[in-house]
Design a protein around this motif. Structure first.
Motif, PDB file in Angstrom:
ATOM      1  N   LEU A 168      38.590  29.061  40.510  1.00 47.25           N
ATOM      2  CA  LEU A 168      38.711  28.161  39.364  1.00 47.25           C
ATOM      3  C   LEU A 168      38.208  28.840  38.097  1.00 47.25           C
ATOM      4  O   LEU A 168      38.785  28.660  37.011  1.00 47.25           O
ATOM      5  CB  LEU A 168      37.932  26.871  39.623  1.00 47.25           C
ATOM      6  N   PHE A 169      37.142  29.617  38.228  1.00 48.13           N
ATOM      7  CA  PHE A 169      36.654  30.383  37.082  1.00 48.13           C
ATOM      8  C   PHE A 169      37.727  31.370  36.618  1.00 48.13           C
ATOM      9  O   PHE A 169      37.970  31.529  35.418  1.00 48.13           O
ATOM     10  CB  PHE A 169      35.387  31.152  37.453  1.00 48.13           C
ATOM     11  N   ALA A 170      38.355  32.042  37.580  1.00 48.33           N
ATOM     12  CA  ALA A 170      39.388  33.026  37.237  1.00 48.33           C
ATOM     13  C   ALA A 170      40.572  32.358  36.542  1.00 48.33           C
ATOM     14  O   ALA A 170      41.119  32.888  35.567  1.00 48.33           O
ATOM     15  CB  ALA A 170      39.854  33.752  38.500  1.00 48.33           C
ATOM     16  N   LEU A 171      40.949  31.176  37.023  1.00 48.56           N
ATOM     17  CA  LEU A 171      42.045  30.432  36.392  1.00 48.56           C
ATOM     18  C   LEU A 171      41.648  29.954  34.996  1.00 48.56           C
ATOM     19  O   LEU A 171      42.402  30.100  34.037  1.00 48.56           O
ATOM     20  CB  LEU A 171      42.426  29.234  37.254  1.00 48.56           C
ATOM     21  N   GLY A 172      40.460  29.381  34.900  1.00 50.62           N
ATOM     22  CA  GLY A 172      40.012  28.849  33.624  1.00 50.62           C
ATOM     23  C   GLY A 172      39.837  29.914  32.564  1.00 50.62           C
ATOM     24  O   GLY A 172      40.043  29.649  31.366  1.00 50.62           O
ATOM     25  N   LEU A 173      39.457  31.117  32.997  1.00 49.44           N
ATOM     26  CA  LEU A 173      39.272  32.220  32.060  1.00 49.44           C
ATOM     27  C   LEU A 173      40.555  33.022  31.868  1.00 49.44           C
ATOM     28  O   LEU A 173      40.530  34.089  31.251  1.00 49.44           O
ATOM     29  CB  LEU A 173      38.144  33.135  32.556  1.00 49.44           C
ATOM     30  N   GLN A 174      41.654  32.518  32.432  1.00 54.06           N
ATOM     31  CA  GLN A 174      42.987  33.092  32.248  1.00 54.06           C
ATOM     32  C   GLN A 174      43.074  34.565  32.674  1.00 54.06           C
ATOM     33  O   GLN A 174      43.641  35.392  31.978  1.00 54.06           O
ATOM     34  CB  GLN A 174      43.437  32.936  30.783  1.00 54.06           C
ATOM     35  N   ARG A 175      42.510  34.834  33.830  1.00 53.34           N
ATOM     36  CA  ARG A 175      42.599  36.190  34.373  1.00 53.34           C
ATOM     37  C   ARG A 175      43.960  36.374  35.026  1.00 53.34           C
ATOM     38  O   ARG A 175      44.651  35.398  35.375  1.00 53.34           O
ATOM     39  CB  ARG A 175      41.492  36.430  35.396  1.00 53.34           C
ATOM     40  N   PRO A 176      44.401  37.627  35.222  1.00 52.57           N
ATOM     41  CA  PRO A 176      45.703  37.884  35.849  1.00 52.57           C
ATOM     42  C   PRO A 176      45.784  37.287  37.255  1.00 52.57           C
ATOM     43  O   PRO A 176      44.763  37.120  37.935  1.00 52.57           O
ATOM     44  CB  PRO A 176      45.771  39.417  35.890  1.00 52.57           C
ATOM     45  N   LEU A 177      46.996  36.982  37.684  1.00 52.42           N
ATOM     46  CA  LEU A 177      47.208  36.365  38.988  1.00 52.42           C
ATOM     47  C   LEU A 177      46.583  37.154  40.138  1.00 52.42           C
ATOM     48  O   LEU A 177      45.980  36.546  41.044  1.00 52.42           O
ATOM     49  CB  LEU A 177      48.708  36.168  39.237  1.00 52.42           C
ATOM     50  N   PRO A 178      46.684  38.503  40.166  1.00 51.55           N
ATOM     51  CA  PRO A 178      46.048  39.230  41.267  1.00 51.55           C
ATOM     52  C   PRO A 178      44.553  38.974  41.353  1.00 51.55           C
ATOM     53  O   PRO A 178      43.987  38.921  42.457  1.00 51.55           O
ATOM     54  CB  PRO A 178      46.348  40.698  40.940  1.00 51.55           C
ATOM     55  N   THR A 179      43.902  38.790  40.210  1.00 49.77           N
ATOM     56  CA  THR A 179      42.463  38.513  40.205  1.00 49.77           C
ATOM     57  C   THR A 179      42.168  37.135  40.760  1.00 49.77           C
ATOM     58  O   THR A 179      41.202  36.940  41.508  1.00 49.77           O
ATOM     59  CB  THR A 179      41.901  38.637  38.781  1.00 49.77           C
ATOM     60  N   VAL A 180      42.999  36.166  40.410  1.00 48.14           N
ATOM     61  CA  VAL A 180      42.833  34.799  40.924  1.00 48.14           C
ATOM     62  C   VAL A 180      43.004  34.789  42.442  1.00 48.14           C
ATOM     63  O   VAL A 180      42.214  34.177  43.173  1.00 48.14           O
ATOM     64  CB  VAL A 180      43.845  33.843  40.270  1.00 48.14           C
ATOM     65  N   ILE A 181      44.034  35.474  42.915  1.00 49.92           N
ATOM     66  CA  ILE A 181      44.288  35.533  44.358  1.00 49.92           C
ATOM     67  C   ILE A 181      43.155  36.262  45.067  1.00 49.92           C
ATOM     68  O   ILE A 181      42.707  35.852  46.150  1.00 49.92           O
ATOM     69  CB  ILE A 181      45.636  36.224  44.635  1.00 49.92           C
ATOM     70  N   LEU A 182      42.669  37.344  44.459  1.00 51.92           N
ATOM     71  CA  LEU A 182      41.547  38.087  45.036  1.00 51.92           C
ATOM     72  C   LEU A 182      40.341  37.171  45.217  1.00 51.92           C
ATOM     73  O   LEU A 182      39.735  37.141  46.296  1.00 51.92           O
ATOM     74  CB  LEU A 182      41.180  39.258  44.123  1.00 51.92           C
ATOM     75  N   ALA A 183      39.990  36.426  44.175  1.00 51.79           N
ATOM     76  CA  ALA A 183      38.840  35.524  44.253  1.00 51.79           C
ATOM     77  C   ALA A 183      39.044  34.479  45.341  1.00 51.79           C
ATOM     78  O   ALA A 183      38.108  34.166  46.105  1.00 51.79           O
ATOM     79  CB  ALA A 183      38.605  34.852  42.903  1.00 51.79           C
ATOM     80  N   ALA A 184      40.249  33.951  45.445  1.00 53.59           N
ATOM     81  CA  ALA A 184      40.533  32.913  46.437  1.00 53.59           C
ATOM     82  C   ALA A 184      40.431  33.457  47.863  1.00 53.59           C
ATOM     83  O   ALA A 184      39.827  32.827  48.743  1.00 53.59           O
ATOM     84  CB  ALA A 184      41.920  32.328  46.198  1.00 53.59           C
ATOM     85  N   VAL A 185      41.014  34.623  48.097  1.00 56.16           N
ATOM     86  CA  VAL A 185      40.985  35.219  49.440  1.00 56.16           C
ATOM     87  C   VAL A 185      39.556  35.557  49.849  1.00 56.16           C
ATOM     88  O   VAL A 185      39.123  35.267  50.977  1.00 56.16           O
ATOM     89  CB  VAL A 185      41.875  36.475  49.485  1.00 56.16           C
ATOM     90  N   LEU A 186      38.792  36.154  48.932  1.00 54.67           N
ATOM     91  CA  LEU A 186      37.413  36.505  49.241  1.00 54.67           C
ATOM     92  C   LEU A 186      36.569  35.259  49.502  1.00 54.67           C
ATOM     93  O   LEU A 186      35.703  35.254  50.384  1.00 54.67           O
ATOM     94  CB  LEU A 186      36.806  37.333  48.105  1.00 54.67           C
ATOM     95  N   ALA A 187      36.844  34.192  48.746  1.00 56.42           N
ATOM     96  CA  ALA A 187      36.107  32.940  48.952  1.00 56.42           C
ATOM     97  C   ALA A 187      36.372  32.377  50.345  1.00 56.42           C
ATOM     98  O   ALA A 187      35.441  31.915  51.032  1.00 56.42           O
ATOM     99  CB  ALA A 187      36.500  31.920  47.891  1.00 56.42           C
ATOM    100  N   VAL A 188      37.619  32.414  50.783  1.00 58.27           N
ATOM    101  CA  VAL A 188      37.966  31.920  52.121  1.00 58.27           C
ATOM    102  C   VAL A 188      37.238  32.733  53.191  1.00 58.27           C
ATOM    103  O   VAL A 188      36.680  32.176  54.153  1.00 58.27           O
ATOM    104  CB  VAL A 188      39.489  31.983  52.342  1.00 58.27           C
ATOM    105  N   LEU A 189      37.218  34.048  53.032  1.00 56.82           N
ATOM    106  CA  LEU A 189      36.545  34.902  54.004  1.00 56.82           C
ATOM    107  C   LEU A 189      35.035  34.640  54.024  1.00 56.82           C
ATOM    108  O   LEU A 189      34.407  34.671  55.095  1.00 56.82           O
ATOM    109  CB  LEU A 189      36.820  36.375  53.691  1.00 56.82           C
ATOM    110  N   ILE A 190      34.452  34.386  52.859  1.00 61.21           N
ATOM    111  CA  ILE A 190      33.022  34.074  52.802  1.00 61.21           C
ATOM    112  C   ILE A 190      32.731  32.787  53.562  1.00 61.21           C
ATOM    113  O   ILE A 190      31.748  32.685  54.315  1.00 61.21           O
ATOM    114  CB  ILE A 190      32.547  33.978  51.341  1.00 61.21           C
ATOM    115  N   PHE A 191      33.587  31.789  53.415  1.00 63.89           N
ATOM    116  CA  PHE A 191      33.393  30.540  54.146  1.00 63.89           C
ATOM    117  C   PHE A 191      33.510  30.773  55.650  1.00 63.89           C
ATOM    118  O   PHE A 191      32.739  30.202  56.444  1.00 63.89           O
ATOM    119  CB  PHE A 191      34.405  29.491  53.678  1.00 63.89           C
ATOM    120  N   ILE A 192      34.465  31.599  56.050  1.00 60.21           N
ATOM    121  CA  ILE A 192      34.632  31.890  57.473  1.00 60.21           C
ATOM    122  C   ILE A 192      33.390  32.600  58.025  1.00 60.21           C
ATOM    123  O   ILE A 192      32.880  32.251  59.103  1.00 60.21           O
ATOM    124  CB  ILE A 192      35.889  32.748  57.706  1.00 60.21           C
ATOM    125  N   ARG A 193      32.881  33.564  57.277  1.00 58.72           N
ATOM    126  CA  ARG A 193      31.717  34.321  57.727  1.00 58.72           C
ATOM    127  C   ARG A 193      30.442  33.478  57.723  1.00 58.72           C
ATOM    128  O   ARG A 193      29.472  33.811  58.406  1.00 58.72           O
ATOM    129  CB  ARG A 193      31.521  35.551  56.846  1.00 58.72           C
TER     130      ARG A 193
END
Length: 217
Positions: A168-193
Motif C-alpha cells: 500500500l505504501f508502494a502504491l500510495g507513493l506511486q512506485r513502479p509496478l515491479p516495486t509494488v509486486i515485489l513488496a506484495a510478494v515479500l509480504a506474503v512470504l514474511i507472513f508464511i514464515r
C-alpha cells in the motif's frame, strides 16, 4: 509490457540469490565465539535470535549484514541495468531488474543453499531491499515497525504490520509496478514464515520485546 534480456534476468536472479544466502547470523556468532546460533533460542539465524546470546554487538552485525545484502543486491542490479541501458527495451526495465535481484536476495535469505535451505524469516533483508529499491517505501516500513514496536512491544506483530502495509505504501507513493509486486510478494512470504508467530499472537502467548523467553520472534 516491460521485459529484460533472459541472460540479464538469470544473472540478477542467481547473483541476488547467492548474495542473499550469506548467513550473517551464523558467521557472526561463530566468529564472535557465541557458538552456532541455530542451537540457541528459537534456532533462527536472524538478529532477534542472535540477541538472545547476550551479544548486542553480534546482533547488530547480523542486522546490518542481513539488511545490507538485500540493499546490495538491489544496488548492484541498478548499476548493471544502467550499464546495459542501451540494450534495455524500456526505462521500466530498471525497476524490474531491481525487483528481480531484491526478490532473489530475500528468497536466498529464507532458503540459503549454504545451510541446507533452512534460513531466517527475512525481516531485515526485506527492509534492506525496499530501502534500496524505493527508499520512501522502506522508510515508511521502518517507521511502521518502530511505531508498532512502541505501542505493542511485540517484534513479530511489528514486522507483520509493516510487511502488510508495504504494498500500500508502494502504491500510495506511486512506485513502479515491479516495486509494488515485489513488496506484495515479500509480504506474503514474511507472513508464511511467521506462521508460528501468528498462531501465538492469536493465542495471546507471543513474547513481548525485552521478555526473557526463548520463544521465536
Amino acid at each position: 509490457m516491460t521485459t529484460i534480456q533472459p541472460w540479464l534476468a538469470a544473472a540478477l536472479l542467481i547473483g541476488g540469490y547467492l548474495l542473499g544466502s550469506i548467513p550473517f547470523g551464523v558467521i557472526a556468532t561463530r566468529l564472535g565465539g557465541a557458538g552456532d546460533i541455530r542451537k540457541v533460542g528459537s534456532g533462527n539465524i536472524g538478529a532477534t535470535n542472535v540477541l538472545r546470546t547476550g551479544r548486542k554487538d553480534l546482533a547488530a552485525i547480523t542486522l546490518l549484514g542481513d539488511g545490507g545484502k538485500g540493499a546490495a543486491a538491489v544496488g548492484l542490479a541498478h548499476l548493471l541495468a544502467l550499464s546495459q541501458a542501451p540494450l534495455l527495451p524500456s526505462s521500466g526495465a530498471e525497476p524490474l531488474a531491481c525487483a528481480l535481484a531484491g526478490g532473489a536476495a530475500f528468497f536466498g535469505h529464507l532458503f540459503p543453499v549454504w545451510l541446507g535451505f533452512k534460513g531466517g524469516k527475512g525481516v531485515a533483508t526485506f527492509i534492506g531491499v525496499l530501502l534500496a529499491a524505493a527508499w520512501p517505501v522502506g522508510v515508511a516500513v521502518c517507521v511502521t515497525w518502530l511505531v508498532m514496536a512502541k505501542l505493542a512491544r511485540i517484534s513479530s506483530l511489528s514486522a507483520l504490520t509493516a510487511a502488510a502495509l508495504s504494498p500500500l505504501f508502494a502504491l500510495g507513493l506511486q512506485r513502479p509496478l515491479p516495486t509494488v509486486i515485489l513488496a506484495a510478494v515479500l509480504a506474503v512470504l514474511i507472513f508464511i514464515r511467521h506462521h508460528e508467530n501468528i498462531a501465538r499472537l492469536l493465542k495471546g502467548t507471543e513474547p513481548r520485546i525485552g521478555a526473557n523467553k526463548a520463544a521465536q520472534a
